[in-house]
Structure formats: structure tokens, C-alpha cells
Scaffold this motif. Structure first.
Motif, PDB file in Angstrom:
ATOM      1  N   PRO A 135       0.996  -1.085  -0.074  1.00 48.08           N
ATOM      2  CA  PRO A 135      -0.030  -0.022   0.154  1.00 48.08           C
ATOM      3  C   PRO A 135       1.054   1.421   0.099  1.00 48.08           C
ATOM      4  N   GLY A 136       0.345   2.553  -0.547  1.00 48.77           N
ATOM      5  CA  GLY A 136       0.926   3.729  -0.789  1.00 48.77           C
ATOM      6  C   GLY A 136       1.500   3.943  -1.893  1.00 48.77           C
ATOM      7  N   SER A 137       1.316   3.128  -3.129  1.00 49.66           N
ATOM      8  CA  SER A 137       1.822   3.537  -4.406  1.00 49.66           C
ATOM      9  C   SER A 137       0.741   4.070  -5.139  1.00 49.66           C
ATOM     10  N   SER A 138       1.258   5.248  -5.938  1.00 50.18           N
ATOM     11  CA  SER A 138       0.347   5.560  -7.072  1.00 50.18           C
ATOM     12  C   SER A 138       0.458   4.728  -8.134  1.00 50.18           C
ATOM     13  N   LYS A 198      -7.896  11.312   9.306  1.00 51.00           N
ATOM     14  CA  LYS A 198      -7.859  10.908   8.060  1.00 51.00           C
ATOM     15  C   LYS A 198      -6.976   9.748   7.567  1.00 51.00           C
ATOM     16  N   GLU A 199      -6.070   9.468   8.248  1.00 52.87           N
ATOM     17  CA  GLU A 199      -5.252   8.116   7.855  1.00 52.87           C
ATOM     18  C   GLU A 199      -5.861   6.936   8.373  1.00 52.87           C
ATOM     19  N   LYS A 200      -6.703   6.995   9.569  1.00 55.82           N
ATOM     20  CA  LYS A 200      -7.642   6.065   9.972  1.00 55.82           C
ATOM     21  C   LYS A 200      -8.595   5.775   8.959  1.00 55.82           C
ATOM     22  N   LEU A 201      -9.333   6.877   8.441  1.00 62.62           N
ATOM     23  CA  LEU A 201     -10.285   6.483   7.584  1.00 62.62           C
ATOM     24  C   LEU A 201     -10.050   6.444   6.189  1.00 62.62           C
ATOM     25  N   PRO A 441       3.323   3.564   7.626  1.00 64.22           N
ATOM     26  CA  PRO A 441       3.680   2.713   8.565  1.00 64.22           C
ATOM     27  C   PRO A 441       2.708   1.977   9.249  1.00 64.22           C
ATOM     28  N   HIS A 442       1.570   2.462   9.319  1.00 62.21           N
ATOM     29  CA  HIS A 442       0.507   2.068  10.250  1.00 62.21           C
ATOM     30  C   HIS A 442      -0.741   1.524   9.215  1.00 62.21           C
TER      31      HIS A 442
END
Length: 553
Positions: A135-138, A198-201, A441-442
Motif C-alpha cells: 500500500p502507498g503507491s500511485s 484522515k489516516e484511519k479513515l 507505517p500503520h
């Protein structure tokens, strides 16, 4: 059936937002409730709708295709947002009136680039939503390396020299058979997430799936493509996302899809060979990775006896992995010494690793250990995403590989040329930073397989039930799995195993087809494999788009 959730399909979800505007002054109100509502509204910046439209042509299969390109952002709210309660309406310049929830602060402005063929009828023209993983890729990798109208040129299995890089017209673009929408995950690309929690959602298996579900639903509404043949294309973690999204779209939003195209699949993290030692007693990852170890040793000529052809050799290794090797691992400490010696010898024959190393590893070598050890006699580290690549070992004394040679070999070319392309050709991004990848990281790997209102599991994410439900509730859905023999991040045999263990009726296995390539995780990094990949996917779409050509009276 998953519980249905409401989705705003009016202009509120469809507004294109690049950045975040100035706060809105609160209105004076005598009613305390109105004052509180206005105060909440000031806490949320208004979206700024910005998009850029351009035109171009690309030649595929000897035919010139004229297309319109749209680069922009689409505003997406988390699942908990409901436009039917406590909303305030605002006018945003250049868009229709839209509703903004006064309670839900978190918002994702998701960046996309869409390509529409100009001479096609939208109601019969297929549309494919494309994304990478992380996760975390464009989506820069599939966009610039595989199916967009322009493609990056990189070396096949060695480090691509520094700039200037080459950007060429892409004869393998899928625009010959489908319109394309490249979607960047929340927080990547030119998109941003904003607001409380926002990160959690937005950063988690289920939250991410809901964001993509809402994006796709909103996109279909904005561009009037509800009745087009529809496909998902995900790579790597994007395959896990696809299982969640297609199930949510079909069973929450009543939007059936024609097909799901998967590249370098992982649906269950229990099958990952990255760190299986953290899950002792789970031996399946070693079994599923063995054919990739063998293919890699074959490629680098590390086998005691080098077979002439790869595919017959891999068929032999697959049989051994799923029979003798699996039975030996299942016996654990009870495995007789003579049988252990025999398995050690076979593993040496199939991987080229030293017998003493295999014995000390207790017959179980994880992906990082294999990458570091295969060419350790030359202080060379073998790639993970694509084991055809090699590079100098960072630490000759380490147990595992400390980096991935393929990633460092091609990333600069992709990111550099996309930054040029989007500004000079698409006309988007001046003064902005494009985030090709972000560190998360989370990430929340808990997944509620029975629907967003059920209790998430405590174990590693497994979305095989989601894909199974999507197939059972839409038995016309077709699945295509593509994989590279030299992919150690998501071994090809792992994908086959997962598909053959979906909890579906036997007859639905006919809806699934498999293709393998002599390439790695990014199959398209090898041009002959990219050509085959294009041809196979184009054929898959033509066979499944349900569009009958008109007959002559």
C-alpha cells in the motif's frame, strides 16, 4: 449479501478538488444549533475543482487512435459520510451545487488520468480502472510502463542509466480495446487526504476499498459510463484491493462488472514468503515460492544441471513442491533423517543453494534469504520484484537482502518522465509535488470479510472470501490472473494456489484464466512480455465485453 451503504452520486462526490481553499466565514445565527453547524462548516476547507483536458493520438496494431485525456482529482468521503444528514450546500466555481457534510471532516482528493477514445460510443465502449498497490503507491508504474499512450524506456534486467530518459509512443497501450482510468490511491500522486482521523479513515484494507468504490461510482456518474462494459485492473496489493472493490461495487452499489484483471496477485498475506518465520507452523509460503526460486536459479545458471527449457522444468518443480516437499514440511521434527537428506538434495537440485545452507535453514528459506544467498559467492544480491535483476550486496554478512535491485534500477526513469509528461503534455501539476510512493507505517490490515459492519479479523488480511462472493453473486464475472515467473514479491504459484482454493462452486472455476510470463512482478518491464500481456488482455476484454456487433438486415 453485504449491507448496502448510501453513496452520494450528485455533484458533491463528483467535484474535482486539487487543493484546499480558504475557510468559509460562519454565518450569524440566533439558533445555537445553526451556530454550531456553521462553526463545523468553517473547520472544513472547501474543495477546489481543477482538471485539465488535452488531446493526443497513439498507434496500436498499425491503427491510429485519437483520444481525449483528462487529468484531475475526484473528491471522496469516507464510508461513514452520509449526504442525507446534517449537510450544508455550497457553490464551487466551475461546478454544480454540491453537499458537504458538516460532521465528517476527512476527505480524500484522489488524482486520476483518464483516456477516452474519441470515435467510440460510450455506451458500448469498455472502460478499465487501473491502479498499482503498495500500500502507498500511485499508478505511475502501470501508467508509464504498461498501458498509457506514452511509455518509459528502461533496460530489461540491468540498471537504467541516469537521465536523459526516453519517453516513446506506446504500441502496447490498451486504448485499442478500452478507455483507461489510472487512479492514484488516497494520499499519493497529486491527491491528498485531509481532516480529522484522515489516516484511519483512508489507510487500511477496508477503508481503502471503500475509497476506491466511491471513486469508481462517482466517476461512472460524472462521465455517464454506468452502462459501459466495466473492468478492474490491479497490480500487487492492487489485486487484494480489486477483490474488495469488485465485491463492494456489486453487492453494495448494484454495479456488476464484466471482468477483473489481476497482475502479480496476493489475496492472503498468510501465503507471503517475505517473513513466514513470524508464523511458525504455516509452511505453505515455502511451497508456493519454490517454483520461483527454481526459475530464478535457472535464469542465473545456478542449477547443478541446467534444463534447456523453463516451463517443463517448472512443471516438475511445482509437482515436487506440492507433494514430497509439502509432506516433508508437514512432518516437522518427525521427518526421518533419510527423508530429510533426500529433500535437501532435491532442493539443491532445484534452487542451486548449498546443501549445508538448506539443512541449517531446516528446509525453509524465505524470500529475503534466497535473494541474498543465491549469488552470495560473488557478493551479488538478487532482485525481489524481478529476480532477473542483480546488484551489489549492501552488507555481505547480512542474512537477507537489504534492498531490491530492480526497484533502484528503474524508479528514477518512471518518476522523472511522469513529472515531465504530466506538466508538459497533460498540462497538470505546475507548482505541485507528485508523490509516486508514500510510506504508510500503520496500514490497517484488519479486514471484515462479511461486510463493513461486521467484526474485522485479527489475523493477516485474506480477501479470498470477497472475490468468491463477487463470483457467486455475479456468476458471469470473469477473472484473469497474470504473473511473472521471476516475481519473488508475489510468486506466480501462490496466485494459482489462491484461485484454486476460492470457496466457490467447481463450475465457477471456469470463469478464471491464467497467464504466465518470463518476467517479474512488473511483467511489463520486459517488452516481449508486455506485448503478450497486451494481446492477452485485449483478447480477454473482447471476449467478455458482452457487446454484439450489429448485424446487417
Amino acid at each position: 449479501m453485504k449491507k448496502r451503504v448510501s453513496l452520494l452520486l450528485s455533484a458533491s462526490v463528483l467535484a474535482l478538488g486539487l487543493g484546499w481553499g480558504a475557510e468559509i466565514a460562519p454565518a450569524l445565527a440566533d439558533d445555537p444549533a445553526d451556530a454550531a453547524h456553521a462553526a463545523r462548516s468553517t473547520a472544513r476547507p472547501a474543495p477546489q475543482p481543477i482538471e485539465r483536458t488535452s488531446s493526443g493520438t497513439v498507434t496500436v496494431g498499425g491503427k491510429t487512435i485519437a483520444y481525449q485525456a483528462v487529468a484531475g482529482t475526484l473528491l471522496v468521503h469516507p464510508r461513514s459520510w452520509d449526504d442525507s444528514e446534517d449537510t450544508v450546500h455550497q457553490e464551487t466555481p466551475g461546478s454544480e451545487t454540491h453537499a458537504i457534510d458538516g460532521n465528517a471532516d476527512a476527505t480524500a482528493s484522489m488524482f486520476y488520468v483518464a483516456y477516452f477514445r474519441k470515435d467510440a460510443r460510450p455506451e458500448t465502449r469498455p472502460i478499465t480502472f487501473v491502479y498499482n498497490g503498495g500500500p502507498g503507491s500511485s499508478s505511475v508504474w502501470l501508467h508509464m510502463g504498461a498501458f498509457g499512450p506514452r511509455r518509459v524506456m528502461t533496460n530489461d534486467d540491468t540498471h537504467t542509466p541516469a537521465s536523459p530518459y526516453r519517453l516513446i509512443d506506446n504500441p502496447q497501450s490498451l486504448l485499442d480495446v478500452t478507455d483507461l482510468v489510472f487512479i492514484d490511491a488516497p494520499g499519493t500522486g497529486f491527491g491528498r487526504i485531509n481532516g480529522k482521523d484522515k489516516e484511519k479513515l483512508f489507510w487500511g484494507v477496508d477503508a481503502d476499498g471503500q475509497a476506491f468504490t466511491r471513486f469508481i461510482s462517482g466517476f461512472l456518474a460524472k462521465y455517464g459510463r454506468y452502462n459501459s462494459p466495466k473492468y478492474l485492473f490491479g497490480e500487487s496489493y492492487g489485486t487484494l484491493r480489486s477483490a474488495v472493490v469488485v465485491n463492494d461495487l456489486q453487492n453494495q452499489e448494484n454495479i456488476d462488472f464484466n471482468g477483473v484483471i489481476l497482475l502479480s496477485q496476493i489475496l492472503s498475506y498468510d501465503n507471503s514468503v517475505d517473513e513466514p518465520a513470524l508464523n511458525p507452523g504455516m509452511d505453505e509460503p515455502f511451497v508456493l515460492a519454490l517454483p520461483t526460486y527454481a526459475a530464478t536459479a535457472w535464469y542465473h545458471h545456478k542449477l547443478p544441471q541446467q534444463p534447456a527449457e523453463l516451463k517443463p522444468f517448472l512443471a516438475e518443480v511445482e509437482h515436487f513442491a506440492s507433494t514430497d516437499y509439502l509432506l516433508a514440511l508437514q512432518q516437522g521434527a518427525a521427518l526421518p533423517a533419510t527423508d530429510r537428506d533426500r529433500i535437501v538434495g532435491r532442493l539443491h537440485d532445484y534452487t542451486g543453494l548449498p546443501t549445508d545452507y538448506i539443512r541449517r535453514a531446516n528446509l525453509r528459506i524465505d524470500g529475503g534469504e534466497f535473494s541474498k544467498t543465491l549469488q552470495a559467492d560473488s557478493d551479488i544480491t538478487t532482485g525481489r520484484l524481478d529476480t532477473r535483476f542483480s546488484g551489489p550486496s549492501l552488507d555481505p554478512l547480512s542474512e537477507e537482502a537489504g534492498y531490491d535491485p530492480q526497484s533502484t534500477s528503474i524508479s528514477s526513469a518512471y518518476v522523472s518522465l511522469f513529472n515531465d509528461y504530466t506538466r508538459k503534455i497533460l498540462g497538470y501539476g505546475d507548482g505541485l509535488t507528485y508523490r509516486a510512493e508514500i510510506d504508510i507505517p500503520h496500514w490497517d490490515f484488519h479486514h471484515a470479510a462479511d461486510g463493513p459492519d461486521s467484526t474485522p479479523s485479527d489475523g493477516p488480511a485474506n480477501v479470498m472470501p470477497d472475490l468468491a462472493q463477487a463470483l457467486k453473486t455475479n456468476p458471469t464475472l470473469k477473472i484473469m490472473l497474470n504473473a511473472g515467473y521471476f516475481d519473488l514479491a508475489t510468486p506466480y504459484y501462490e496466485g494459482i494456489y489462491e484461485m484454486q482454493h476460492l470457496p466457490i462452486p467447481a463450475r465457477l472455476q471456469r470463469n478464471i484464466e491464467f497467464q504466465q510470463y518470463q518476467s517479474g512482478h512488473m511483467v511489463y518491464a520486459n517488452i516481449p512480455s508486455l506485448t503478450r500481456l497486451h494481446d492477452n488482455i485485449a483478447d480477454f476484454i473482447r471476449r467478455t465485453d458482452n457487446h454484439a456487433e450489429p448485424t446487417t438486415p
